[in-house]
Scaffold this motif. Sequence first.
Motif, PDB file in Angstrom:
ATOM      1  N   LYS A 233     -86.459  38.878  71.640  1.00 22.36           N
ATOM      2  CA  LYS A 233     -85.026  39.156  71.606  1.00 22.36           C
ATOM      3  C   LYS A 233     -84.763  40.655  71.660  1.00 22.36           C
ATOM      4  N   MET A 234     -85.568  41.438  70.931  1.00 23.13           N
ATOM      5  CA  MET A 234     -85.391  42.887  70.878  1.00 23.13           C
ATOM      6  C   MET A 234     -85.542  43.530  72.248  1.00 23.13           C
ATOM      7  N   PHE A 235     -86.465  42.990  73.062  1.00 27.73           N
ATOM      8  CA  PHE A 235     -86.768  43.613  74.350  1.00 27.73           C
ATOM      9  C   PHE A 235     -86.346  42.736  75.530  1.00 27.73           C
ATOM     10  N   GLU A 236     -85.367  41.889  75.319  1.00 27.26           N
ATOM     11  CA  GLU A 236     -84.948  40.964  76.371  1.00 27.26           C
ATOM     12  C   GLU A 236     -84.254  41.662  77.538  1.00 27.26           C
ATOM     13  N   ASN A 237     -83.788  42.888  77.335  1.00 27.66           N
ATOM     14  CA  ASN A 237     -83.053  43.581  78.378  1.00 27.66           C
ATOM     15  C   ASN A 237     -83.946  44.388  79.320  1.00 27.66           C
TER      16      ASN A 237
ATOM     17  N   LYS B 246     -82.317  52.398  76.520  1.00 29.09           N
ATOM     18  CA  LYS B 246     -82.951  51.622  77.587  1.00 29.09           C
ATOM     19  C   LYS B 246     -83.239  50.175  77.197  1.00 29.09           C
ATOM     20  N   ILE B 247     -83.484  49.921  75.912  1.00 30.00           N
ATOM     21  CA  ILE B 247     -83.780  48.545  75.506  1.00 30.00           C
ATOM     22  C   ILE B 247     -82.501  47.775  75.151  1.00 30.00           C
ATOM     23  N   SER B 248     -81.352  48.409  75.328  1.00 28.31           N
ATOM     24  CA  SER B 248     -80.079  47.766  74.988  1.00 28.31           C
ATOM     25  C   SER B 248     -79.398  47.217  76.226  1.00 28.31           C
TER      26      SER B 248
ATOM     27  N   ILE C 140     -90.323  54.008  79.334  1.00 22.85           N
ATOM     28  CA  ILE C 140     -90.350  52.569  79.561  1.00 22.85           C
ATOM     29  C   ILE C 140     -90.666  52.319  81.031  1.00 22.85           C
ATOM     30  N   LYS C 141     -91.824  51.757  81.269  1.00 22.23           N
ATOM     31  CA  LYS C 141     -92.255  51.504  82.638  1.00 22.23           C
ATOM     32  C   LYS C 141     -91.516  50.299  83.218  1.00 22.23           C
ATOM     33  N   ARG C 142     -91.838  50.014  84.449  1.00 25.00           N
ATOM     34  CA  ARG C 142     -91.216  48.881  85.118  1.00 25.00           C
ATOM     35  C   ARG C 142     -91.509  47.587  84.373  1.00 25.00           C
ATOM     36  N   GLU C 143     -92.709  47.511  83.751  1.00 23.94           N
ATOM     37  CA  GLU C 143     -93.058  46.364  82.928  1.00 23.94           C
ATOM     38  C   GLU C 143     -93.539  46.880  81.577  1.00 23.94           C
ATOM     39  N   PHE C 144     -92.853  46.493  80.504  1.00 22.40           N
ATOM     40  CA  PHE C 144     -93.198  46.953  79.164  1.00 22.40           C
ATOM     41  C   PHE C 144     -94.141  45.949  78.530  1.00 22.40           C
TER      42      PHE C 144
END
Length: 290
Positions: free
Chosen positions: A185-189, A23-25, A160-164
Amino acid sequence: MKTILLPVDFSEHTPFAYRFAVKISTKEEPVNLILMHSYNDQIFVTDSGIGGTFESDAFLNVQLIEEFKMQSEENMKKLKAEVDSYLKSEGYTNFTVHTLVKGGDPDMEITEVCDELTPGLIVMGTEGKGKKGFLAGSMAKKIMNKCVVPVIAVPSEVDIKREFRIMYASNNSEKDYMKLQLLMKMFENINTKIFVVHFHHQGDTKDEASPHLNDLKDAFEAESINNKIHFSLIDTSDYDQAIEAMVDEYKINAVAFIAHHKNFFHSLFSRKISKDDFFDLGLPMVALHE
């Protein structure tokens, strides 16, 4: 090409870890996802029967270890099929899933694989078989200390909610600016908001937290204006209460911090805050490195 190392134990908690990693990719950039399992190959069982010999005991152990290996490889085959199916159902066509089964102590094997393959990220579950997993003992500390890449420890039932919303715990480190950039950068997606906080104990001499946070706020002015990052200096005499209040008030989904190599939580905020204050929250833990 991005590479994610995912240590697994085939428990019911494993799906939470691999789904989080996916999900974070991004769906555009090629990603190598390495599923890794380490089985115990250091056991020694003696035959309780009369007339047992060293040779028969050794044969029994070799046979037992071989069975562990075969079972692990079969479980890994099933898990890969499960992950491939999940990727297809979610529309991710950019992933290449690899598998790795090794005998040995998990923390040592993970560290060696990390050194050899240099992944950009390690994602691991916090609960395993019997609900005694990576964060239940010393393994997570060892991995977060030894591996020089970011480590995300994912508890069961995480979503992972709509807003992390990530709480980044600052200790006035000169590396905060660089680590916050890395975190973004890690969670930019996914839709992410970062809450930078320093907890200061009431009654102690004022430290450099306020000027440091102001400098960070100036450096991330654009992100602050866009409501993507917030900065807080909290005076408190009760750290547990302050941490829980922060998590509740801002609906925090994860906690991030710098893991120091010499001492896992060396000088984290102050001597009055321990690692358990954060582990007990039951949230994903993001360990960055010096």
